[in-house]
Design an enzyme around this catalytic site. Structure first.
Site, PDB file in Angstrom:
ATOM      1  N   SER A  23       0.863  -1.184   0.000  1.00 22.59           N
ATOM      2  CA  SER A  23       0.000   0.000   0.000  1.00 22.59           C
ATOM      3  C   SER A  23       0.894   1.226   0.000  1.00 22.59           C
ATOM      4  O   SER A  23       2.049   1.171   0.444  1.00 22.59           O
ATOM      5  CB  SER A  23      -0.884   0.014   1.247  1.00 22.59           C
ATOM      6  OG  SER A  23      -1.527   1.263   1.424  1.00 22.59           O
ATOM      7  N   TYR A  83      -2.210   0.537  10.691  1.00 24.04           N
ATOM      8  CA  TYR A  83      -2.173   0.048   9.315  1.00 24.04           C
ATOM      9  C   TYR A  83      -0.868   0.458   8.636  1.00 24.04           C
ATOM     10  O   TYR A  83      -0.231  -0.333   7.931  1.00 24.04           O
ATOM     11  CB  TYR A  83      -3.370   0.607   8.549  1.00 24.04           C
ATOM     12  CG  TYR A  83      -3.479   0.129   7.123  1.00 24.04           C
ATOM     13  CD1 TYR A  83      -3.612  -1.233   6.826  1.00 24.04           C
ATOM     14  CD2 TYR A  83      -3.476   1.030   6.065  1.00 24.04           C
ATOM     15  CE1 TYR A  83      -3.719  -1.673   5.520  1.00 24.04           C
ATOM     16  CE2 TYR A  83      -3.590   0.608   4.756  1.00 24.04           C
ATOM     17  CZ  TYR A  83      -3.715  -0.752   4.483  1.00 24.04           C
ATOM     18  OH  TYR A  83      -3.824  -1.180   3.183  1.00 24.04           O
TER      19      TYR A  83
END
Length: 258
Positions: free
Chosen positions: A143, A156
């Site tokens: 990501s 995250y």
């Protein structure tokens, strides 16, 4: 001299987190590109339905229920193969958007286990099979959160930084062996479940993530990028490919038409 025809083993692709979103879209596109896809996820009904869809379309898919954080189950899964060509480490996800000061350690632990340890488990278990194919590819779906930070993303971001470093380190450690390591780092992707899961089913909060953004990426956009990278000639390694929608310049700079 012409290159040798790809082996049957090199045409087998394992996709984790294949029950929805990017994983499901990647499985569809790799199958259409001629790979025999093995669909893994915890939700058996979802991957069975997807396998039926892919097989009905004239391609080849096999479902296998698997929790990537369960090392014993992963090792058992690996025994089914003598060799494989592609591993797409896609399973992962985000939980919560609290500041570091108040974030839930249980959520942080779950994200780390799924995004980092899950990727580690599958990669360790299948790396010998990838090498045995003579032309293996490890794909890590990370990501842009693994390359930069943003407020409310601590858990995250930490997990995806771990995933990014895992891919980078693996590439250094296995250079010279017949296995590529590709990292695809998507930015804002609108799927049916990512934001909804992150906000514990709160549809209003999930919708706000994409509010005013004309065209976020779709799961198919990312799957197309993964499939393109995987299908490059064997000597071509896409080390790191960042893909964002045009409306997103960074993790914290997004154009919204409000």
């Amino acid at each position: 001299m012409p290159s040798a025809a790809p082996s049957a083993a090199s045409r087998i692709a394992v996709v984790t987190g294949a029950s929805s979103g990017i994983g499901a879209a990647t499985a569809r596109q790799l199958a259409a590109a001629g790979y025999r896809v093995v669909l893994t996820a915890r939700r058996k009904d979802r991957i069975e339905a997807l396998a039926e869809e892919i097989n009905t379309a004239g391609h080849s898919a096999t479902p296998y229920q698997l929790d990537v954080t369960d090392r014993e189950a992963v090792d058992e899964f690996a025994t089914a193969f003598k060799a494989i060509g592609v591993l797409v480490n896609n399973a992962g996800g985000a939980l919560g958007a609290d500041p570091v000061a108040t974030g839930d350690p249980a959520d942080w632990r779950t994200m780390y286990e799924t995004n980092v340890i899950g990727t580690l488990n599958l990669t360790q278990a299948l790396l010998p099979k990838l090498e045995a194919s003579g032309d293996g590819t490890v794909v890590v779906v990370s990501s842009t959160a693994g390359l930069g930070t943003y407020e409310g993303g601590g858990g995250y971001v930490a997990a995806k930084h771990g995933t990014h470093v895992l891919a980078e380190t693996l590439r250094l450690e296995i250079v010279g062996r017949p296995v590529r390591v590709i990292e695809i780092a998507p930015g804002m992707v609108r799927t049916d479940e990512f934001a909804l899961t992150r906000f514990a089913g709160d549809e209003a909060k999930a919708a706000k993530v994409y509010e005013g953004v004309a065209d976020p990426l779709t799961a198919s956009d990312v799957a197309d990028t993964i499939t393109w990278a995987v299908t490059r000639p064997s000597h071509v390694n896409i080390d790191l490919l960042v893909v964002r929608p045009r409306a997103q310049a960074s993790n914290t700079k997004v154009h919204r038409e409000l």
